[in-house]
Design an enzyme around this catalytic site. Structure first.
Site, PDB file in Angstrom:
ATOM      1  N   HIS A   1      34.981  52.219  40.060  1.00 25.45           N
ATOM      2  CA  HIS A   1      34.101  50.542  38.709  1.00 25.45           C
ATOM      3  C   HIS A   1      33.615  49.646  39.112  1.00 25.45           C
ATOM      4  O   HIS A   1      33.644  49.034  40.230  1.00 25.45           O
ATOM      5  CB  HIS A   1      35.311  50.585  37.796  1.00 25.45           C
ATOM      6  CG  HIS A   1      34.796  50.071  36.689  1.00 25.45           C
ATOM      7  ND1 HIS A   1      34.119  50.822  35.323  1.00 25.45           N
ATOM      8  CD2 HIS A   1      34.443  48.555  36.198  1.00 25.45           C
ATOM      9  CE1 HIS A   1      33.705  48.941  34.669  1.00 25.45           C
ATOM     10  NE2 HIS A   1      34.198  48.306  34.858  1.00 25.45           N
TER      11      HIS A   1
ATOM     12  N   ASP B   1      39.987  49.007  23.033  1.00 22.76           N
ATOM     13  CA  ASP B   1      38.561  48.474  23.545  1.00 22.76           C
ATOM     14  C   ASP B   1      37.137  48.157  22.358  1.00 22.76           C
ATOM     15  O   ASP B   1      35.889  47.996  22.949  1.00 22.76           O
ATOM     16  CB  ASP B   1      37.777  49.381  24.807  1.00 22.76           C
ATOM     17  CG  ASP B   1      37.016  48.265  25.334  1.00 22.76           C
ATOM     18  OD1 ASP B   1      37.515  47.217  25.579  1.00 22.76           O
ATOM     19  OD2 ASP B   1      36.331  48.688  25.714  1.00 22.76           O
TER      20      ASP B   1
ATOM     21  N   ARG C   1      33.251  41.697  20.523  1.00 25.43           N
ATOM     22  CA  ARG C   1      32.611  40.748  21.042  1.00 25.43           C
ATOM     23  C   ARG C   1      30.542  39.910  21.192  1.00 25.43           C
ATOM     24  O   ARG C   1      30.917  39.162  21.792  1.00 25.43           O
ATOM     25  CB  ARG C   1      33.269  41.223  22.768  1.00 25.43           C
ATOM     26  CG  ARG C   1      35.238  41.028  22.635  1.00 25.43           C
ATOM     27  CD  ARG C   1      35.238  41.121  23.940  1.00 25.43           C
ATOM     28  NE  ARG C   1      35.534  40.778  24.873  1.00 25.43           N
ATOM     29  CZ  ARG C   1      35.269  41.505  26.190  1.00 25.43           C
ATOM     30  NH1 ARG C   1      36.264  42.940  25.903  1.00 25.43           N
ATOM     31  NH2 ARG C   1      34.492  40.896  27.134  1.00 25.43           N
TER      32      ARG C   1
ATOM     33  N   SER D   1      40.096  45.073  28.774  1.00 24.12           N
ATOM     34  CA  SER D   1      38.923  45.827  28.686  1.00 24.12           C
ATOM     35  C   SER D   1      38.606  46.904  29.819  1.00 24.12           C
ATOM     36  O   SER D   1      39.036  48.388  29.544  1.00 24.12           O
ATOM     37  CB  SER D   1      37.111  45.379  28.236  1.00 24.12           C
ATOM     38  OG  SER D   1      36.529  46.174  27.543  1.00 24.12           O
TER      39      SER D   1
ATOM     40  N   LYS E   1      41.088  50.697  29.435  1.00 23.01           N
ATOM     41  CA  LYS E   1      40.226  52.510  29.965  1.00 23.01           C
ATOM     42  C   LYS E   1      39.854  53.373  31.847  1.00 23.01           C
ATOM     43  O   LYS E   1      40.484  54.432  31.340  1.00 23.01           O
ATOM     44  CB  LYS E   1      38.166  52.187  30.334  1.00 23.01           C
ATOM     45  CG  LYS E   1      38.126  51.949  28.966  1.00 23.01           C
ATOM     46  CD  LYS E   1      36.108  51.581  28.350  1.00 23.01           C
ATOM     47  CE  LYS E   1      35.850  50.171  29.139  1.00 23.01           C
ATOM     48  NZ  LYS E   1      34.951  49.334  28.537  1.00 23.01           N
TER      49      LYS E   1
HETATM   50  N1  URA Z   1      33.189  45.990  30.921  1.00 23.95           N
HETATM   51  C1  URA Z   1      33.550  46.488  30.357  1.00 23.95           C
HETATM   52  O1  URA Z   1      34.180  47.584  29.842  1.00 23.95           O
HETATM   53  N2  URA Z   1      34.487  45.333  29.596  1.00 23.95           N
HETATM   54  C2  URA Z   1      34.322  43.978  29.359  1.00 23.95           C
HETATM   55  O2  URA Z   1      34.301  43.508  29.051  1.00 23.95           O
HETATM   56  C3  URA Z   1      33.030  43.816  30.541  1.00 23.95           C
HETATM   57  C4  URA Z   1      32.626  44.866  31.055  1.00 23.95           C
END
Ligand code: URA
Length: 428
Positions: free
Chosen positions: A82, A161, A168, A183, A187
């Site tokens: 990621h 999310d 947000r 967040s 995932k």
């Molecule tokens: N990437 C994400 O998936 N969530 C966040 O809050 C910031 C970056």
């Protein structure tokens, strides 16, 4: 307990229990919490913060709000990667074929470009025919036969999310360590992979602007991963200058091909090699130096490049583009920027994020169409010595360039003294 009581507790800086967080997320996903209450909760959490336990409870509640994916026989040995998002970040595209060539399978679900940051899925879609919406059966069969899949998330992972992130974005509550950590991790944890490598970008073109915050976020994400029995490493890497010599979709695929063929050097490869070496260490116990050597070998012997061709072919992409990257048709070369003096060129990633967005290769709003051929091709790299009149970079764009022209005035500077930027700050 009512939703307003939970908001009140957080407003007063109290710690929330697992039951309270579960209740909030559960009711929210059922559509029973209006946006103004979710926004109040987000702002209270942003201002008062959350301790580690609360962050973990929030991640868990978000994870449980959606589906999960577990590919038997693969998940025990696979990894996911990621990036928190950067400018010119094509590391996934480079890393996945490399590690797959070394027998490490990747089960990678990627996102699309939004705002300044590009999306791996959009980049791959610039290869004609490349299919990104795969069924679970197709994912399973490809990861077993080819050793890697890069596709869009087809399942409904971490539904909470999506609701929280959308709010947000419009309530100025994105830059919060517990909210970012929960967040991302909700995932990532939804797909069962043994190991997780996170590229946490820090600098002008990233969410995290300083090492203290970056470290806090890194430790939070890693500690959450440990609670779920995952192996995890977080590399804090430089995002003060764009990564590599391209920004854009076609352009970043072209750079990936040239790197994997061993034709050009790029800092994107240096970061990929380090991240890859940590994956090899986590999953195979290989020492970092030896891992880097193995990775460089996949470039020299073209096995990583061959693997890229295999992945593209398996996902229906036209491999003639990978074999001959001149087939990509870029947008008009709309503007070339020249050095106005001799010296060392210094780029600002944030400004190039804006330029790339205006060129059409990114999107400001979800579902906006993008221009695959748009972007920036650097002729001189950050820190390189240039002579007055040298082309620093070209902008490919089919749109009006007046705003871009203005931005280019502050996107680079020429310094009289050489300077160095640290590429990888630390690995946690
Ligand atoms: N990437 C994400 O998936 N969530 C966040 O809050 C910031 C970056």
């Amino acid at each position: 307990m009512k939703i307003i009581d939970i908001i009140e507790l957080k407003r007063d800086g109290k710690m929330l229990s697992k039951e309270q967080i579960d209740l909030f997320i559960d009711e929210m996903v059922k559509g029973k919490v209006p946006d103004y209450q979710i926004s109040a909760f987000l702002m209270a959490s942003f201002i008062n913060g959350m301790n580690f336990d609360e962050t973990y409870y929030l991640t868990d509640a978000m994870l449980n709000s959606g589906e999960t994916l577990d590919i038997k026989e693969i998940s025990e040995n696979s990894y996911d990667k990621h990036s928190t998002g950067g400018i010119g970040d094509k590391v996934s595209l480079i890393l996945i074929p490399i590690l797959s060539a070394l027998g490490i399978p990747a089960l990678k679900m990627s996102g699309r470009a939004l705002g300044f940051t590009g999306g791996t899925i959009d980049k791959l879609e610039s290869i004609p025919g490349f299919k990104i919406d795969l069924s679970e059966a197709e994912i399973s069969s490809q990861v077993k036969s080819v050793g890697a899949v890069i596709c869009e998330a087809t399942k409904k992972f971490a539904i909470a999310d999506k609701i929280l992130y959308a709010l947000r974005d419009v309530t100025a509550t994105v830059e919060s360590i517990p909210l970012i950590a929960s967040s991302i991790m909700s995932k990532k944890l939804a797909i069962n992979n043994k190991a997780l490598i996170i590229d946490l970008k820090m600098g002008s073109g990233a969410f995290m602007k300083n090492i203290e915050d970056a470290r806090k976020l890194a430790h939070t994400m890693k500690d959450i991963a440990i609670r779920y029995n995952r192996l995890c490493k977080v590399a804090i890497t430089n995002m003060d200058a764009p990564l590599g010599y391209t920004i854009g979709n076609d352009l970043e695929i072209i750079e990936t091909i040239q790197i994997l063929k061993g034709e050009r050097k790029s800092k994107a490869l240096d970061i990929s090699a380090t991240l890859g070496a940590y994956v090899l260490k986590m999953l195979k116990g290989v020492e970092i130096e030896e891992g880097i050597r193995m990775i460089n070998e996949t470039i020299e012997n073209h096995t990583a490049y061959e693997k890229l061709i295999e992945i593209v072919k398996a996902q229906g992409g036209d491999i003639s583009y990978i074999k001959d990257e001149s087939k990509f048709s870029l947008s008009n070369k709309a503007l070339s920027i020249y050095a106005d003096s001799d010296g060392y060129v210094k780029y600002d990633a944030y400004k190039f994020g804006k330029i790339s967005l205006l060129s059409g290769c990114g999107r400001e709003k979800k579902n906006e169409k993008i221009d695959y051929g748009a972007g920036i091709l650097f002729n001189k790299m950050d820190g390189e010595y240039v002579k007055k009149g040298d082309i620093l970079y070209d902008i490919y764009c089919n749109k009006d360039i007046s705003e871009i022209k203005l931005l280019t005035q502050s996107a680079s500077r020429i310094l009289s003294e050489p300077f160095e930027r640290q590429l990888i700050y630390e690995v946690i």
